[in-house]
Scaffold this active site. Sequence first.
Site, mmCIF file in Angstrom:
data_model
loop_
_atom_site.group_PDB
_atom_site.id
_atom_site.type_symbol
_atom_site.label_atom_id
_atom_site.label_comp_id
_atom_site.label_asym_id
_atom_site.label_seq_id
_atom_site.Cartn_x
_atom_site.Cartn_y
_atom_site.Cartn_z
ATOM 1 C CG ASP A 271 14.461 -116.548 51.602
ATOM 2 O OD1 ASP A 271 15.031 -116.042 52.588
ATOM 3 O OD2 ASP A 271 13.234 -116.483 51.415
ATOM 4 C CE LYS A 278 12.418 -118.904 53.210
ATOM 5 N NZ LYS A 278 10.982 -118.558 53.136
ATOM 6 N NE ARG A 352 7.206 -108.881 51.352
ATOM 7 C CZ ARG A 352 6.155 -109.511 51.875
ATOM 8 N NH1 ARG A 352 5.252 -108.834 52.570
ATOM 9 N NH2 ARG A 352 6.005 -110.810 51.714
#
Length: 500
Positions: A271, A278, A352
């Site tokens: 991720d 990030k 999610r």
Amino acid sequence: MDIKVISGDITKLETDAILVGNTEGESKPGGVLAQVDQALGGEISRLISDGAIKGKLNEINIINTLGRLPARRVAIVGLGKGAEITANRLRGAIGEAFRALRRASVQKVATAITRDWGIQETDTIAQTIAEGSLLGLYTFRHHITKPPEFKEIEELLLVGPKPFQRQVAEKGLRTGKILAEATIKCRDMVNEPANFMTPTELAAKAKEVAKTYGLECTILERKQMQEMGMGGLLGVSQGSEQPPKFIILRYWGADKKQTPIGFVGKGITFDSGGISLKPSENMGDMKEDMAGGAAVICALGAIAELKVKVNITGLIPATENLPSGSAQRPGDIVKFLNGKTAEIGSTDAEGRLILADALSFARKEGISPVIDLATLTGACMVALGDLYSGAFSNNKEFLDQVVKAGELAGEKHWQLPLVEEYKEQITSDCADMKNIGGRYGGAITAALFLSEFIEDTPWVHLDIAGPVRSDKDKGFLVKGATGIGVRTLVNLAMERAKKK
């Protein structure tokens, strides 16, 4: 390490080391420790009297027997105050003791199956010692070419007096070994770098476990996801050259008329945050974002090996989340398997999105109850630190079962609220909802998003972002992936099987 149950007198065994426990505050040795002390001419009593051995939790003392026992050394591990001993504390103390014995170049260890350990049940003692020793000795050296500076411990003998409940001890040992080995497999998978643990490799691991333990395994490819309308998983996968996988594992341990329990695990094999990139610091740890999926795969293998009488369906949506010219953008709208839509507020709130499709699939198939495990939010770590998973649920009875299963495993899950008022944070002007809320209550708004896809099916969501890794060796944990969730899931399955 080979672990066996035998009967005999531990003070008569020829081995590298005897491991015994000592409780805090005792003025003199008792039980097996007293027998060893007598053979050593009261040496342990003198050390206790001098304050050199206190029995504090995880304190380790290794004494050379100088030929007064067939065993070359005696290792004494502190258990803390007797009234505070639990299976989990013992598990941790055993892990500490075995690492100390490995540092001391011990290769063969014997320990007694005795209530001196502070546990009453013979099978629990054997199971706990097996788990603590195997998990405490875990190392991840798959990509290190230099030989280790230590030799692995080769043998552990669990010694019971004559006569004793040998079959009961062997049953506990078997359970402990299966649980530990499944957790170790999960740790291996999570510790693998993302260039080795791709979605395709994660699917291959699932197939391997299925073949070994007799599970049904189906892997849905991109085309099938498109036909089904899995817009969440497909959207996240857009930026990666690695093809997404939707892994389905089925275990039939009971009558097929019995509704399966659902185990859902997040499988983001790396991720980056996608377009919502990030910070670079510690981004390498994002290889761990598939820990929930790994836990589901490994738990199902253990459950099948233990032949637990339940039916379980495991669902693992797997993909990478990377930035590229084809990547999903903030502001995009995706449509999920159940027909609902979401505006993408941040591409870094991707877990999610893939779980939404998995939960929709579970509901569509009538699977109930459902538990999902996901390294979902940094907000949960801010709230609970790195020892506790956040637990969210729409069903108190099922939540209590999950928390109890975690307690048995030494895995801590703390309930956080599903606050309806916070849903306004994930409302959208152009879709049914958006995938991220405001600054506050981030773990809650993430759980509220997921709840839209499970609706009234009994459900528990575990946000395992905190305890997914350990920054140091402590107890039965070692630095790196912890294997969180595997033993909780296995315990949950076993407890539910008892109630059928």
